[in-house]
Scaffold this active site. Structure first.
Site, PDB file in Angstrom:
ATOM      1  N   ASP A 125       0.823  19.351  18.484  1.00  0.00           N
ATOM      2  CA  ASP A 125       1.425  20.578  18.997  1.00  0.00           C
ATOM      3  C   ASP A 125       1.974  21.407  17.836  1.00  0.00           C
ATOM      4  O   ASP A 125       1.359  21.467  16.771  1.00  0.00           O
ATOM      5  CB  ASP A 125       2.473  20.264  20.061  1.00  0.00           C
ATOM      6  CG  ASP A 125       1.826  19.730  21.346  1.00  0.00           C
ATOM      7  OD1 ASP A 125       0.615  19.937  21.523  1.00  0.00           O
ATOM      8  OD2 ASP A 125       2.528  19.094  22.146  1.00  0.00           O
ATOM      9  N   HIS A 154      -9.060  11.120   1.418  1.00  0.00           N
ATOM     10  CA  HIS A 154      -8.150   9.995   1.242  1.00  0.00           C
ATOM     11  C   HIS A 154      -6.852  10.195   2.012  1.00  0.00           C
ATOM     12  O   HIS A 154      -5.964   9.351   1.985  1.00  0.00           O
ATOM     13  CB  HIS A 154      -7.842   9.796  -0.253  1.00  0.00           C
ATOM     14  CG  HIS A 154      -7.221   8.487  -0.592  1.00  0.00           C
ATOM     15  ND1 HIS A 154      -5.878   8.349  -0.890  1.00  0.00           N
ATOM     16  CD2 HIS A 154      -7.748   7.249  -0.662  1.00  0.00           C
ATOM     17  CE1 HIS A 154      -5.607   7.081  -1.149  1.00  0.00           C
ATOM     18  NE2 HIS A 154      -6.719   6.386  -1.020  1.00  0.00           N
ATOM     19  N   LYS A 207       3.227   4.467  -1.163  1.00  0.00           N
ATOM     20  CA  LYS A 207       3.332   5.391  -2.294  1.00  0.00           C
ATOM     21  C   LYS A 207       4.629   6.182  -2.138  1.00  0.00           C
ATOM     22  O   LYS A 207       4.696   7.161  -1.386  1.00  0.00           O
ATOM     23  CB  LYS A 207       2.154   6.365  -2.357  1.00  0.00           C
ATOM     24  CG  LYS A 207       0.806   5.707  -2.655  1.00  0.00           C
ATOM     25  CD  LYS A 207       0.070   5.297  -1.415  1.00  0.00           C
ATOM     26  CE  LYS A 207      -1.324   4.756  -1.748  1.00  0.00           C
ATOM     27  NZ  LYS A 207      -1.992   4.199  -0.561  1.00  0.00           N
ATOM     28  N   LYS A 240      -3.917  10.722   4.963  1.00  0.00           N
ATOM     29  CA  LYS A 240      -3.441  10.008   6.148  1.00  0.00           C
ATOM     30  C   LYS A 240      -2.360  10.884   6.785  1.00  0.00           C
ATOM     31  O   LYS A 240      -1.157  10.609   6.662  1.00  0.00           O
ATOM     32  CB  LYS A 240      -2.856   8.637   5.784  1.00  0.00           C
ATOM     33  CG  LYS A 240      -3.772   7.764   4.901  1.00  0.00           C
ATOM     34  CD  LYS A 240      -3.408   7.864   3.459  1.00  0.00           C
ATOM     35  CE  LYS A 240      -4.086   6.847   2.559  1.00  0.00           C
ATOM     36  NZ  LYS A 240      -5.502   6.672   2.650  1.00  0.00           N
ATOM     37  N   HIS A 279       0.809  -1.215   0.000  1.00  0.00           N
ATOM     38  CA  HIS A 279       0.000   0.000   0.000  1.00  0.00           C
ATOM     39  C   HIS A 279       0.848   1.274   0.000  1.00  0.00           C
ATOM     40  O   HIS A 279       0.315   2.376   0.048  1.00  0.00           O
ATOM     41  CB  HIS A 279      -0.924  -0.028   1.239  1.00  0.00           C
ATOM     42  CG  HIS A 279      -2.064   0.917   1.183  1.00  0.00           C
ATOM     43  ND1 HIS A 279      -2.231   1.948   2.099  1.00  0.00           N
ATOM     44  CD2 HIS A 279      -3.117   1.002   0.337  1.00  0.00           C
ATOM     45  CE1 HIS A 279      -3.323   2.613   1.822  1.00  0.00           C
ATOM     46  NE2 HIS A 279      -3.886   2.077   0.760  1.00  0.00           N
ATOM     47  N   ASP A 338      17.180   9.700  -8.421  1.00  0.00           N
ATOM     48  CA  ASP A 338      18.629   9.910  -8.310  1.00  0.00           C
ATOM     49  C   ASP A 338      19.135   9.861  -6.874  1.00  0.00           C
ATOM     50  O   ASP A 338      20.191  10.441  -6.563  1.00  0.00           O
ATOM     51  CB  ASP A 338      19.029  11.247  -8.948  1.00  0.00           C
ATOM     52  CG  ASP A 338      18.918  11.209 -10.473  1.00  0.00           C
ATOM     53  OD1 ASP A 338      18.892  10.100 -11.034  1.00  0.00           O
ATOM     54  OD2 ASP A 338      18.842  12.297 -11.081  1.00  0.00           O
TER      55      ASP A 338
END
Length: 414
Positions: free
Chosen positions: A301, A294, A117, A296, A115, A122
């Site tokens: 603080d 979508h 991404k 996350k 899952h 380089d």
């Protein structure tokens, strides 16, 4: 409990909100690549976005850049032979994590997915977040276009991210001859690029099963003023919920931004079961209603934040392979916090606590008791699910036998 990884300083970080910011940044980085591009993504679709990624990867491969792409066999199951062949014939090393053919039109390989991404160019520039390569991460997609976040990073943390994805890519190429392109270069020791301290944290089903959740819990446990979590699929375990309740009870402002227009209605239904339990301790709950959430991400603080692929639900916390960047940087945290506050102020519905009633007086403690026992044990229950080892399959004319899963990533990678 394993110790939390050390912080690495000297980094710069740029917030990329939605596909409008993320895709141009990634595509420009690939166009400028000199040696190597590594891409990991849960979803790659053959749509406007996927086809542009396809084009920039082909162009880079044809000018001698080494390209490795890992997609998930469930999330990216519809790639066509012409799309795949164009990449592999240009020299792109394309791998699929745990593919499976549908049975009577139904895909059953839903558990233990890749899952993450991540894009690394380089070994000097990295992108980490929750945005897939699909058109539905753009507003032009329409009302169902997703709200999401990623970051672009430069600095000493990048070789650590590069080392992680390079090891996974090399596993899938273990049976092949070494490439002859000039792209194979040692990872540089990046000089300081900014003031941000970071930890690259992954979750797998081998040595790092709860690392991401531990970072969340540690940050919430030490919060003194403010905790804001924006998460698409929210149904965490009891330990994390307990930290949220404790923070609210000691006077910390705790806010959750959850789905109000869900792409998966069951996710909203599951999260709503927790509303009363959290609100009873003083947690504020908002539902984002402009389009599907979508993201996350979280801020704690004035200097702690996280951006990544991990939801706070059973799939992400106990089964899937995930990656988050944890960041200590006051400027970035203020920026992300301001963007989340903008959602609250302009596109969220305030969820008011349920009014007390005679039935509620009976049901509320009973529901709390049932939720406690459900949430305190689900990580163990999900661990009992089938333990077959998913495989990474190479595609293309030089593809060799199946190779080892990436569940046991190198210890130093997290």
């Amino acid at each position: 409990m394993k110790p939390i990884s050390r912080w690495i300083g000297g980094n710069s970080v740029r917030l990329l909100e939605n596909g409008e910011a993320y895709f141009p940044a990634v595509f420009d980085a690939i166009r400028a690549a000199l040696h190597e591009v590594i891409v990991e993504t849960f979803i790659l679709f053959e749509d406007k976005v996927g086809n542009e990624l396809h084009a920039v990867l082909l162009d880079a491969a044809r000018r001698g850049v080494r390209i490795d792409v890992l997609v998930d066999g469930f999330g990216s199951s519809e790639l066509t032979p012409p799309f795949i062949e164009a990449l592999t014939q240009a020299g792109v090393r394309l791998s699929v994590f745990d593919p499976a053919k549908p049975v009577l039109g139904v895909r059953f390989n839903v558990l233990r997915r890749m899952h993450r991404k991540i894009v690394v160019v380089d070994a000097e520039r990295a992108f980490v977040g929750g945005i897939n390569f699909s058109f539905d991460h753009l507003r032009a997609f329409g009302p169902e276009g997703k709200q999401d976040y990623a970051v672009e990073i430069h600095g000493p943390i990048v070789p650590h991210i590069h080392g992680f994805v390079r090891a996974i890519a090399d596993q899938s190429a273990a049976r092949e001859p070494a490439p002859s392109v000039a792209a194979v270069q040692p990872a540089p020791t990046n000089e300081a690029a900014g003031d941000a301290e970071m930890i690259f944290v992954t979750r797998d089903n081998h040595r790092h099963r709860n690392d991401i959740e531990r970072h969340y819990r540690a940050a919430i446990r030490t919060a003194r003023q403010r905790v804001v979590l924006a998460n698409a699929y929210f149904f965490p375990g009891y330990l994390l919920l307990r930290q949220l309740r404790r923070a609210a009870r000691r006077g910390v402002y705790v806010a959750l931004i959850l789905q109000g227009e869900p792409d998966m209605p069951i996710a909203k239904s599951a999260a709503s079961l927790l509303y009363g339990y959290l609100q009873g301790a003083g947690v504020h709950i908002f539902e984002y209603c402009e389009r599907p959430l979508h993201g996350k991400v979280a801020v704690v603080d004035d200097a702690w934040s996280t951006v990544g692929s991990s939801n706070l639900d059973p799939l992400s916390l106990t089964l899937n392979l995930e990656a988050n960047l944890v960041i200590r940087d006051a400027s970035f945290t203020r920026q992300l916090d301001a963007r989340l506050q903008y959602l609250i102020d302009n596109h969220c519905k305030v969820i008011a606590p349920e009014a007390p009633s005679p039935f509620w007086a009976f049901w509320r403690p009973l529901r709390g008791f049932l939720l406690f026992h459900l949430l305190s044990g689900y990580s163990r229950w999900f661990g009992w699910l089938p333990r077959r080892v998913p495989k990474v399959h190479r595609l293309g004319p030089q593809a060799g036998p199946n190779v080892a899963s990436d569940e046991g990533a190198p210890d130093g990678a997290s």
